[in-house]
Design a protein around this motif. Structure first.
Motif, PDB file in Angstrom:
ATOM      1  N   VAL A 233       0.837  -1.202   0.000  1.00 10.65           N
ATOM      2  CA  VAL A 233       0.000   0.000   0.000  1.00 10.65           C
ATOM      3  C   VAL A 233       0.871   1.252   0.000  1.00 10.65           C
ATOM      4  O   VAL A 233       0.616   2.214  -0.738  1.00 10.65           O
ATOM      5  CB  VAL A 233      -0.945  -0.005   1.214  1.00 10.65           C
ATOM      6  N   LEU A 234       1.919   1.261   0.819  1.00  5.51           N
ATOM      7  CA  LEU A 234       2.802   2.431   0.892  1.00  5.51           C
ATOM      8  C   LEU A 234       3.532   2.658  -0.430  1.00  5.51           C
ATOM      9  O   LEU A 234       3.650   3.793  -0.911  1.00  5.51           O
ATOM     10  CB  LEU A 234       3.815   2.255   2.025  1.00  5.51           C
ATOM     11  N   MET A 285       4.358  15.912  -2.962  1.00  6.84           N
ATOM     12  CA  MET A 285       4.494  14.496  -2.597  1.00  6.84           C
ATOM     13  C   MET A 285       4.815  14.331  -1.131  1.00  6.84           C
ATOM     14  O   MET A 285       4.214  13.488  -0.443  1.00  6.84           O
ATOM     15  CB  MET A 285       5.598  13.871  -3.456  1.00  6.84           C
ATOM     16  N   VAL A 286       5.740  15.112  -0.603  1.00 10.31           N
ATOM     17  CA  VAL A 286       6.133  14.990   0.805  1.00 10.31           C
ATOM     18  C   VAL A 286       4.963  15.320   1.718  1.00 10.31           C
ATOM     19  O   VAL A 286       4.674  14.591   2.685  1.00 10.31           O
ATOM     20  CB  VAL A 286       7.340  15.897   1.096  1.00 10.31           C
ATOM     21  N   VAL A 287       4.265  16.415   1.428  1.00 13.18           N
ATOM     22  CA  VAL A 287       3.159  16.835   2.296  1.00 13.18           C
ATOM     23  C   VAL A 287       2.005  15.841   2.224  1.00 13.18           C
ATOM     24  O   VAL A 287       1.451  15.419   3.251  1.00 13.18           O
ATOM     25  CB  VAL A 287       2.695  18.249   1.917  1.00 13.18           C
ATOM     26  N   LEU A 288       1.638  15.440   1.017  1.00 11.16           N
ATOM     27  CA  LEU A 288       0.500  14.536   0.865  1.00 11.16           C
ATOM     28  C   LEU A 288       0.806  13.125   1.352  1.00 11.16           C
ATOM     29  O   LEU A 288      -0.114  12.370   1.670  1.00 11.16           O
ATOM     30  CB  LEU A 288       0.054  14.502  -0.590  1.00 11.16           C
ATOM     31  N   SER A 289       2.086  12.752   1.427  1.00  8.99           N
ATOM     32  CA  SER A 289       2.436  11.431   1.967  1.00  8.99           C
ATOM     33  C   SER A 289       2.010  11.297   3.425  1.00  8.99           C
ATOM     34  O   SER A 289       1.673  10.203   3.882  1.00  8.99           O
ATOM     35  CB  SER A 289       3.945  11.202   1.838  1.00  8.99           C
ATOM     36  N   MET A 290       2.028  12.396   4.159  1.00  8.08           N
ATOM     37  CA  MET A 290       1.570  12.352   5.549  1.00  8.08           C
ATOM     38  C   MET A 290       0.091  11.996   5.610  1.00  8.08           C
ATOM     39  O   MET A 290      -0.352  11.232   6.479  1.00  8.08           O
ATOM     40  CB  MET A 290       1.822  13.698   6.217  1.00  8.08           C
ATOM     41  N   PHE A 317       6.967   6.447   9.802  1.00  8.45           N
ATOM     42  CA  PHE A 317       7.773   5.675   8.861  1.00  8.45           C
ATOM     43  C   PHE A 317       7.036   5.506   7.539  1.00  8.45           C
ATOM     44  O   PHE A 317       7.641   5.597   6.456  1.00  8.45           O
ATOM     45  CB  PHE A 317       8.123   4.310   9.441  1.00  8.45           C
ATOM     46  N   GLY A 318       5.728   5.267   7.598  1.00  9.53           N
ATOM     47  CA  GLY A 318       4.942   5.137   6.375  1.00  9.53           C
ATOM     48  C   GLY A 318       4.957   6.419   5.557  1.00  9.53           C
ATOM     49  O   GLY A 318       5.041   6.379   4.324  1.00  9.53           O
ATOM     50  N   SER A 319       4.892   7.562   6.232  1.00  9.26           N
ATOM     51  CA  SER A 319       4.945   8.846   5.524  1.00  9.26           C
ATOM     52  C   SER A 319       6.272   9.012   4.808  1.00  9.26           C
ATOM     53  O   SER A 319       6.321   9.402   3.631  1.00  9.26           O
ATOM     54  CB  SER A 319       4.735  10.002   6.510  1.00  9.26           C
ATOM     55  N   CYS A 320       7.366   8.723   5.506  1.00 12.99           N
ATOM     56  CA  CYS A 320       8.698   8.884   4.900  1.00 12.99           C
ATOM     57  C   CYS A 320       8.916   7.892   3.767  1.00 12.99           C
ATOM     58  O   CYS A 320       9.500   8.238   2.730  1.00 12.99           O
ATOM     59  CB  CYS A 320       9.771   8.725   5.970  1.00 12.99           C
ATOM     60  N   ALA A 321       8.455   6.640   3.956  1.00  9.57           N
ATOM     61  CA  ALA A 321       8.621   5.633   2.908  1.00  9.57           C
ATOM     62  C   ALA A 321       7.811   6.003   1.667  1.00  9.57           C
ATOM     63  O   ALA A 321       8.298   5.894   0.532  1.00  9.57           O
ATOM     64  CB  ALA A 321       8.198   4.260   3.426  1.00  9.57           C
ATOM     65  N   THR A 322       6.570   6.461   1.857  1.00  6.40           N
ATOM     66  CA  THR A 322       5.748   6.871   0.722  1.00  6.40           C
ATOM     67  C   THR A 322       6.374   8.055  -0.002  1.00  6.40           C
ATOM     68  O   THR A 322       6.404   8.101  -1.239  1.00  6.40           O
ATOM     69  CB  THR A 322       4.331   7.228   1.194  1.00  6.40           C
ATOM     70  N   GLY A 407      16.285   6.890   3.865  1.00  2.50           N
ATOM     71  CA  GLY A 407      16.895   8.218   3.780  1.00  2.50           C
ATOM     72  C   GLY A 407      17.839   8.345   2.598  1.00  2.50           C
ATOM     73  O   GLY A 407      17.840   9.356   1.881  1.00  2.50           O
ATOM     74  N   ILE A 408      18.642   7.302   2.379  1.00  2.00           N
ATOM     75  CA  ILE A 408      19.566   7.322   1.243  1.00  2.00           C
ATOM     76  C   ILE A 408      18.797   7.347  -0.072  1.00  2.00           C
ATOM     77  O   ILE A 408      19.123   8.107  -0.999  1.00  2.00           O
ATOM     78  CB  ILE A 408      20.510   6.106   1.292  1.00  2.00           C
ATOM     79  N   GLY A 409      17.754   6.530  -0.171  1.00  2.00           N
ATOM     80  CA  GLY A 409      16.946   6.502  -1.394  1.00  2.00           C
ATOM     81  C   GLY A 409      16.284   7.839  -1.663  1.00  2.00           C
ATOM     82  O   GLY A 409      16.236   8.302  -2.816  1.00  2.00           O
ATOM     83  N   PHE A 410      15.760   8.469  -0.609  1.00  2.00           N
ATOM     84  CA  PHE A 410      15.126   9.786  -0.763  1.00  2.00           C
ATOM     85  C   PHE A 410      16.135  10.804  -1.271  1.00  2.00           C
ATOM     86  O   PHE A 410      15.870  11.547  -2.228  1.00  2.00           O
ATOM     87  CB  PHE A 410      14.556  10.235   0.584  1.00  2.00           C
TER      88      PHE A 410
END
Length: 445
Positions: A233-234, A285-290, A317-322, A407-410
């Motif tokens: 889902v994420l 993307m960052v804001v809407l991931s939350m 964690f789900g927000s950061c991964a998304t 973090g590295i992937g982001f």
């Protein structure tokens, strides 16, 4: 808005007769089906045959026993035989530890199971070779499962441990039968009577496997698969979210039409650099991931009722991964344009899911997929989600590495997107729609 009256009408028959429409579509769809079939079925074709270094804990708690003034330590002998068994060499990585350490390894997702030789093992085996008992108790070996580490991997470990117990029992059975035969032939008083049928069966197959859960899961954990589906889902939220944001941003700038059912609108085109386009999409993307992470958790935990704790960590964690998945997809869209969604699907789903170790453990995958697992994003996220859901959000149960790799992937995806869009801008390769040429005044000859 209606189609312009001056637009040239297209014929369906004419379109269907165009090779330029058929050939690219056939090539893309055909290659996509071929590659996905290779990736998914290639990973799952022979898990048992591909198994390499499956981690299983091996515990020898046997205290030994004194028989006729001689110390017998069957636990130590059996442990050495198991650890050096030729048929399991290279397939199993035995971790010879004590019971406390084995429990810790199970609770930190470091092993798929454990095999425990109890403290009275030698004594219970020796009792079978002594005077016949009216109520004999067979020796046991405990097989501990770990469904939280993955139901398939836990089942593989349990099957290996049960086979080891069976082989151990058969070997001890032959030794006990031979010993009792020699004792009966020697005419010893206490062994002069032949054992009954039940006793003979117990002596022939003396060791029983007792299967227990080493790290229990709740009843609403999907047998250890809820982490995989939650991660899916994420990942899809990030990948599909990037496509939606990219399209909405293009529509807002007037670069593409906005179709809603039969209604079509096209705004006046406005110019913006590729760098700014990527930055705006990344911020969205960052804001809407939350939001998407919160709603995913609300559906999974609040509505479905999956077993989950550490909810703030699960949301964060789900927000950061998304967000990381979304930024990766946006970077690929910026770099490849129209093929971007296909490339992002291959990177984030096609290559990622078979190498994630979420359904089949990494140790049971071919070497190519184990190589992909070192950097493919799905594996990193599923390790983090599994740690949060099943292992108390412990950093050394996979969450620490998941945070690092996310973090590295982001950062790498953000750098890639900025570098590619800046390069395109410097070369004048803008995405804004070309201006409509002004009508030329008629000349009178």
């Amino acid at each position: 808005m209606s189609e312009p009256t001056h637009a040239r009408r297209a014929s369906a028959r004419e379109l269907l007769r165009r090779r330029s429409l058929w050939l690219p579509s056939a090539l893309i769809l055909g290659l996509l089906s071929f590659v996905l079939s290779l990736l998914y079925l290639g990973a799952n074709n022979d898990p048992v045959g591909s198994t390499k270094d499956l981690p299983i804990a091996l515990v020898n708690a046997d205290r030994g026993v004194q028989v006729g003034g001689k110390q017998i330590d069957l636990g130590g002998q059996i442990t050495a035989q198991i650890a050096h068994a030729p048929d399991l060499k290279g397939k199993v990585s035995w971790k010879q530890v004590d019971r406390s350490t084995a429990d810790d390894l199970l609770a930190k997702d470091k092993v798929f199971g454990a095999l425990v030789i109890p403290d009275d093992f030698s004594a219970s085996v020796a009792a079978l070779a002594g005077p016949l008992q009216h109520d004999p108790h067979p020796p046991t070996m405990t097989v501990l499962t770990n469904p939280a580490a993955g139901s398939f991997g836990s089942s593989m470990a349990a099957e290996i441990n049960r086979t080891v117990v069976q082989n151990t029992s058969a070997q001890l059975g032959r030794q006990l039968t031979q010993q009792l035969t020699q004792q009966a032939a020697s005419g010893a008083a206490e062994h002069s009577a032949a054992p009954g049928a039940a006793a003979q069966l117990m002596v022939a197959d003396p060791v029983k496997a007792v299967v227990e859960e080493g790290h229990p899961l709740g009843h609403h954990s999907g047998l250890g698969l809820s982490a995989f589906f939650y991660t899916l889902v994420l990942v899809l939220g990030g990948m599909l979210g990037a496509n939606v944001i990219h399209s909405q941003l293009d529509a807002a700038l007037g670069w593409i039409a906005n179709d809603k059912g039969p209604f079509r609108s096209l705004k006046p085109a406005r110019h913006i650099s590729r760098v700014r386009h990527f930055v705006v999409g990344s911020v969205l993307m960052v804001v809407l991931s939350m939001l998407t992470s919160a709603l995913a958790m609300a559906a999974a935990v609040g509505v479905i009722g999956i077993d989950a704790s550490h909810l703030p960590m699960l949301w964060f964690f789900g927000s950061c991964a998304t967000a990381a998945m979304g930024i990766t997809a946006l970077a690929l869209l910026a770099a490849f344009g129209t093929p971007g969604p296909i490339v992002s699907m291959l990177v984030l789903v096609g290559l990622a899911i078979p190498s994630a170790g979420a359904t089949i453990p990494l140790q049971a995958l071919p070497s190519f997929y184990r190589f992909l697992a070192d950097f493919e994003p799905f594996r990193q996220v599923v390790d983090g989600v599994r740690s949060v859901l099943y292992f108390g959000a412990q950093a050394d149960a996979g969450l620490g590495r998941a945070w690092t790799m996310t973090g590295i992937g982001f950062a790498l995806s953000l750098a890639l997107g900025l570098a590619v869009t800046r390069l395109y801008d410097r070369k004048g390769l803008h995405r804004s729609a070309p201006p409509t040429p002004a009508p030329q005044p008629a000349t009178i000859g």
